[in-house]
Structures are given as structure tokens and as C-alpha cells.
Design a protein around this motif. Structure first.
Motif, short mmCIF file in Angstrom:
data_model
loop_
_atom_site.label_atom_id
_atom_site.label_comp_id
_atom_site.label_asym_id
_atom_site.label_seq_id
_atom_site.Cartn_x
_atom_site.Cartn_y
_atom_site.Cartn_z
N PRO A 117 0.83 -1.20 0.00
CA PRO A 117 0.00 0.00 0.00
C PRO A 117 0.87 1.26 0.00
N THR A 118 0.30 2.35 -0.47
CA THR A 118 1.08 3.58 -0.62
C THR A 118 1.72 4.02 0.69
N TRP A 119 0.95 3.97 1.78
CA TRP A 119 1.50 4.47 3.04
C TRP A 119 2.73 3.69 3.45
N LEU A 120 2.74 2.38 3.13
CA LEU A 120 3.89 1.56 3.51
C LEU A 120 5.09 1.87 2.62
N PHE A 121 4.78 2.06 1.34
CA PHE A 121 5.82 2.45 0.38
C PHE A 121 6.48 3.76 0.83
N LEU A 122 5.64 4.73 1.21
CA LEU A 122 6.17 6.03 1.64
C LEU A 122 6.95 5.91 2.93
N SER A 123 6.40 5.17 3.90
CA SER A 123 7.12 5.12 5.18
C SER A 123 8.39 4.30 5.07
N THR A 124 8.44 3.34 4.14
CA THR A 124 9.70 2.61 3.95
C THR A 124 10.79 3.56 3.45
N GLY A 125 10.43 4.41 2.49
CA GLY A 125 11.40 5.39 1.99
C GLY A 125 11.85 6.32 3.10
N GLY A 126 10.88 6.81 3.88
CA GLY A 126 11.21 7.72 4.99
C GLY A 126 12.10 7.03 6.01
N ALA A 127 11.77 5.76 6.32
CA ALA A 127 12.56 5.02 7.31
C ALA A 127 13.97 4.78 6.81
N ALA A 128 14.12 4.57 5.50
CA ALA A 128 15.46 4.35 4.94
C ALA A 128 16.34 5.57 5.20
N VAL A 129 15.74 6.77 5.03
CA VAL A 129 16.50 7.99 5.27
C VAL A 129 16.83 8.13 6.75
N GLY A 130 15.82 7.89 7.61
CA GLY A 130 16.05 8.00 9.05
C GLY A 130 17.08 7.00 9.53
N ALA A 131 17.00 5.76 9.05
CA ALA A 131 17.94 4.72 9.48
C ALA A 131 19.35 5.05 9.02
N SER A 132 19.47 5.65 7.84
CA SER A 132 20.83 5.94 7.39
C SER A 132 21.44 7.09 8.19
N PHE A 133 20.59 7.98 8.70
CA PHE A 133 21.12 9.00 9.62
C PHE A 133 21.69 8.34 10.87
N LEU A 134 20.92 7.37 11.41
CA LEU A 134 21.40 6.67 12.61
C LEU A 134 22.71 5.96 12.33
N LEU A 135 22.81 5.33 11.13
CA LEU A 135 24.04 4.64 10.77
C LEU A 135 25.20 5.62 10.66
N ALA A 136 24.94 6.80 10.02
CA ALA A 136 26.01 7.79 9.88
C ALA A 136 26.47 8.27 11.25
N SER A 137 25.53 8.33 12.21
CA SER A 137 25.90 8.83 13.53
C SER A 137 26.83 7.88 14.26
N PHE A 138 26.95 6.63 13.79
CA PHE A 138 27.91 5.70 14.39
C PHE A 138 29.35 6.05 14.02
N VAL A 139 29.51 6.79 12.92
CA VAL A 139 30.86 7.17 12.51
C VAL A 139 31.26 8.40 13.30
#
Lengths: 100, 477
Positions: free
Chosen positions: B61-83
């Protein structure tokens, strides 16, 4: 021509003031080497170690070491929280994808 | 912008249904491939069995598609913060090799001649060539060759427009009154110019009528040469010309760039963390405008825009007013949200740096996002129409009934989505590095990014939503 010359001179003259914006009632710890103000003393100690490493006296080096250790400790705590958030996101989406 | 171009009426349009479903399905693939959310593999398997169907056949569904994209961005921020190793971050951003040599002068001359030949071709073929948009060299050269192709090489290789720019070559040949460029005005003419160019591009059939395109290019030439004549080419192209500035900013992303000591090889995107790359509120506004016009361009062809504006037009609002007003309001909104994020970032990081300093330092990462969207938008468009451009180049005045185009495979939408996500990842990393450079405490640097990441997650979701919408004809015009 003269107008712009004075203007640009004025601009460079005020550059330092424009870079920082310290609220009137706030305490500021100001770097004695470059004049940059900080809200916390430990940040000033870290700044001195990072920006002016070759100019520090023994006391300032010691302060930098202490601030650095303190920072490492708080970073470890942050890493745990970030890991927790990642796990939540991962398993949250795992379950949502399983259900939808 | 693809909508207004000849390709939208040939290859790209026909492919839209499969592209859209492919795109949504493949966001899962992209995210999965990047290794964050392996769970989405299930969804891609479902999607794969339904390949070729319409939008309705999607399992996500669209909402899941959108939140997956949003979560990918948020998760990569968390990953970058490990550096958190400052030396490592600096090493990545400072890596480079000198490239300069004696061959540069020859290349410059060849580039200038090529640029002049291109401009001449746009005028001659635009005014005298075939009126069919699919065969006219002027249309294909401007949209496919220049705005899609050359712009892509600008951020993938290096900013060759700095040399090719025929207006600059001509302006250098002409005399100049050398009036002092008013410092107060700064780059605001470029901001206004960019908005006007995009408005003209969206509402007029610039990609369909060669005569109109050639006239607009002629108008732009007169304006640019007049500006360079009065203020001198150097000042004019450094401050006031919007096109030059778009290419310059795209070029800052590129692996080849001009440093203090000539040409230099560097890692893509890493130059964007350089201090003073964006200098002053006018340049911040330009970067925000660059991002906003990308969104605006897609937004006005969504059914939601049509449904939203139909009541307005019914009550008597003239549509010709509607488009520029929406463009202006949206730009003000984007700028407002960015300034708000800057203020929040200042509060969260508890810094005494002025808001203007933060606004300038965190604007260049947005260029990486704009690059990601440009690539997503134009790679397919360029590939589909490149053969037509080649045919038109060999015989500019012929008007063949059939022009060759390339059929893109179904999985092609994945590249578009991947480039959107990669643009955001680079932006997050660059902002991370800039924050480390700016703040003495690393946790303070991480905190300063929270508001920007929140805005970025929201922006990703909005853009993915626009991408997932069916394209409708520009309403009311």
C-alpha cells in the motif's frame, strides 16, 4: 566604486559579530585564541584541543583530555540508543510487511 | 519536467504504468539491497510476480511504500551517527588528486567552439528546421542533450558548462561597460531567474514548439549579453545568471572539480561540506529554490493538484495566475521550513553560532538531493531519446516520419528510486561531516542534525508520493 569599497570593508569588519549570536543573559565561555563563544566549558576545552592543538598550555591539554573522555562516555550511551532505534525500525517494518 | 518534453509523448508516456508499479515495487528492492530492511524482500517477491500490471496490482500500500522510503532515510542517519572518528571523516572529504596539465587550453578552446556551435544550431534549426518536436534538433539538443545529458555529466563527471557556456564566450568577446555589480543585490536575480525559467518551462509548450523555444533562447541571450555588457561577464555569470549557477552547484557534486591549484579528482559529493561554498542568504535561497522547482515540476501533474485547483479555477481564479502564485508560495514555504529547521537545530545544539552560519553550512548537502532527483528524472528520458538526438544531429533538416527511441526494461524504475535514495544518503553524510567541522562536541553535532533529518524524511516521503502518482496533463491550461 567608493561606496562598494566602504560597504565591503564594513562587511568584513562586522563578520566576527555576525558569526556569533550570544543571548544577552547567557553565560559564554570564550576561546582566548579565536574569540568563539561556547555555552559549556567542556565544549570550549574540546574546541581548544581541535582548533588550536599546538598552542595549548598543560592545563588546557588536561582539560581537553577530560572533556574528551567525558564525550566518549556520552557517545557510547548515544550509540546504544541509536542501535535500539535501528532494531525497532527493522523489526517494526518486518512485522508490518508480514501483516500487510 | 519530463512531461513537457517530446519523450513524454512517445516512449516515456507509454511506459508510465509499468514504470510506476515498477518504481513502487523496487523501493523495497533498493532498500533491501542497501541492507537495512531485509524484510522488504518479501514484498519485492510479491511485486515481481505481478510485473507488468497496473498500479492496482501492487501488494504494497502507498502508506507503507512512503514510510519505507522515509525510514530508509532515518535509518541511514542513525548509521552515519555511528561514525564518530573525526580523522576518518576528514580523510574522506579531503581525499583528492591533482589533474591539471597543458592539455587544458586546447580542451577549453574546443569546448567554447562546441558551445557556440550548439547555440547556433538551436537558432538555425529552431527557426528554420522541421516543426515536429520529435525530429527538431533544437528541441532535442536543448532538452535531451543539454538539460538532461549535459546536466548529468556535470554532476557525474565535472562542470563542463563553465567552459561550454556560449553566452560567456560571446560576452568575453564583446566590450563591457564594467559598471560595479551592486553587492546588495547579490544572487537574488539568479533566484528570481530560476523561478521564472521553471515557470515558463512548465506553463508554455517549450518542448513542443521549436520556434517558441528558439525565441525564448534568443530572449535569454539578449538579456544575458546585456547584463554581461553592463556589469562585466565575470560578475554577471558569478552572481546573476541562474543557469550558470545551477551548473556550478551541480558541478560541486562531481568527482572532477577546480580547486585552488587547478583541476582535481575527489570523491563524488564530498566537496559539498566545504565551508563558504554557499555564502549569504541569497545563495541559501538559490539552493532551496533548486530543490523546490524539482518538486513543483512533478507536483503540478498529479491528480491531487488538479483536484485541489479545480474549485479555485471554477470560482474564477485565472489559471495563468495560479501557476506562478503557487510557485512563489511553495518557494516561500520551502524557505520557511528550512529556516525553521535551522532555528531548531540551533536550539538543539545549544550553540552560539548565528542562524545564518548554520543556514549556509547546511544548505550544500541539499544539492546532493537535487542531483539525486535530477538523475532519477532524466536518465530514462535521456536514454529513450538519445537515438532521436543522434539522428537529428546527422540530418538536422530532415523530418523523418519515424524516429528511433529505446525501450527501457521494466526494472529501470529501480535505478530512478536508487538514485533518489542515494542522493539523500550523500546529503546526510555531507551534513554529518559539516556538523563535525562546525561543532567541537560530537554529540552536539549529531543533535544539530535532528531537525534537518526530520525535514528530509518528510521531503523523501512527499517526493516518493509524487513519483508514485499517475501523471495527468497540466490542468486548466
Amino acid at each position: 566604486m567608493t561606496d562598494t569599497a566602504t560597504q565591503s570593508a564594513a562587511a568584513t569588519g562586522t563578520a566576527i559579530d555576525e558569526t556569533y549570536d550570544v543571548p544577552a543573559d547567557a553565560t559564554a565561555y570564550t576561546c582566548s585564541y579565536c574569540g568563539r563563544p561556547f555555552a559549556r566549558e567542556s565544549w570550549l576545552a574540546l574546541h581548544r584541543g581541535l582548533a588550536h592543538p599546538s598552542e595549548l598550555d598543560d592545563e588546557e591539554v588536561e582539560a581537553f583530555r577530560a572533556a574528551h573522555d567525558e564525550e566518549e562516555a556520552s557517545l557510547s550511551a548515544f550509540r546504544l540508543q541509536a542501535l535500539g532505534a535501528l532494531v525497532l525500525i527493522y523489526f517494526g517494518f518486518l512485522m508490518v510487511y508480514a501483516l500487510v | 519536467m519530463a512531461r513537457r518534453h517530446p519523450g513524454s509523448y512517445t516512449g516515456a508516456k507509454a511506459q508510465l504504468p509499468t514504470m510506476t508499479s515498477g518504481r513502487r515495487r523496487t523501493v523495497a528492492l533498493v532498500v533491501c539491497g542497501l541492507g537495512w530492511l531485509a524484510a522488504t524482500g518479501t514484498a519485492s517477491a510479491h511485486g515481481g510476480s505481478l510485473a507488468g500490471g497496473g498500479r492496482e496490482s501492487l501488494t504494497i500500500p502507498t502508506w507503507l511504500f512512503l514510510s519505507t522510503g522515509g525510514a530508509a532515510v532515518g535509518a541511514s542517519f542513525l548509521l552515519a551517527s555511528f561514525v564518530t572518528d573525526r580523522a576518518f571523516v576528514e580523510r574522506i572529504h579531503d581525499w583528492g588528486r591533482p589533474l591539471s596539465g597543458d592539455y587544458e587550453r586546447v580542451l577549453t578552446l574546443a569546448g567554447q567552439l562546441l558551445g557556440l556551435a550548439g547555440l547556433a544550431a538551436v537558432f538555425v534549426v529552431g527557426f528554420l528546421g522541421p516543426t515536429n518536436a520529435r525530429t527538431n534538433l533544437a528541441i532535442l539538443l536543448v532538452w535531451v542533450g543539454w538539460w538532461a545529458g549535459l546536466a548529468m555529466t556535470t554532476y557525474l563527471v565535472g562542470n563542463s558548462w563553465a567552459t561550454l557556456n556560449p553566452f560567456k564566450t560571446l560576452a568575453d568577446l564583446l566590450p563591457s561597460l564594467d559598471r560595479t555589480y551592486p553587492a546588495r543585490v547579490g544572487s537574488w536575480p539568479a533566484v528570481g531567474g530560476l523561478l521564472v525559467l521553471v515557470w515558463v518551462e512548465v506553463v508554455s509548450p517549450l518542448a513542443d514548439q521549436p520556434r517558441l523555444l528558439a525565441s525564448v533562447v534568443a530572449g535569454y541571450s539578449v538579456l544575458t549579453l546585456a547584463g554581461a555588457l553592463v556589469f562585466g561577464p565575470e560578475d554577471w555569470f558569478a552572481h546573476a545568471d541562474p543557469v550558470e549557477r545551477v551548473f556550478r552547484y551541480y558541478g560541486r557534486f562531481a568527482p572532477i572539480g577546480r580547486g585552488e591549484d587547478g583541476l582535481r579528482l575527489r570523491l563524488p559529493g564530498m566537496d559539498l561540506s566545504t565551508p563558504r561554498l554557499v555564502d549569504g542568504p541569497d545563495e541559501v535561497a538559490f539552493v532551496v529554490a533548486l530543490l523546490w522547482v524539482t518538486t513543483y515540476d512533478g507536483l503540478v501533474t498529479t491528480p491531487a493538484w488538479r483536484d485541489l485547483t479545480t474549485p479555485l479555477v471554477d470560482t474564477g481564479v485565472p489559471p495563468h495566475l495560479l501557476y506562478p502564485v503557487a510557485l512563489g508560495i511553495g518557494f516561500a514555504g520551502f524557505l520557511g521550513v528550512y529556516q525553521l529547521a535551522v532555528r531548531l537545530s540551533r536550539d538543539m545544539s545549544d550553540t552560539y553560532l548565528a542562524p545564518a552560519v548554520l543556514a549556509q553550512r547546511f544548505a550544500p548537502p541539499l544539492i546532493a538531493i537535487a542531483v539525486g532527483y535530477h538523475f532519477a528524472h532524466y536518465l530514462g528520458y535521456f536514454l529513450v531519446l538519445a537515438p532521436s538526438l543522434a539522428v537529428a544531429l546527422t540530418s538536422p533538416f530532415a523530418d523523418p516520419a519515424v524516429v528511433p527511441t529505446i525501450e527501457l526494461p521494466d526494472w529501470f524504475g529501480a535505478i530512478a528510486l536508487a538514485s533518489v535514495i542515494i542522493g539523500h544518503l550523500v546529503a546526510i553524510w555531507v551534513a554529518h561531516a559539516a556538523a563535525y567541522d562546525l561543532f567541537p562536541a560530537r554529540l552536539q553535532a549529531i543533535r544539530s542534525q535532528y531537525p534537518f533529518i526530520a525535514v528530509m524524511v518528510f521531503y523523501t516521503m512527499t517526493s516518493l508520493w509524487v513519483v508514485s502518482q499517475p501523471e495527468v496533463a497540466l490542468p486548466h491550461l
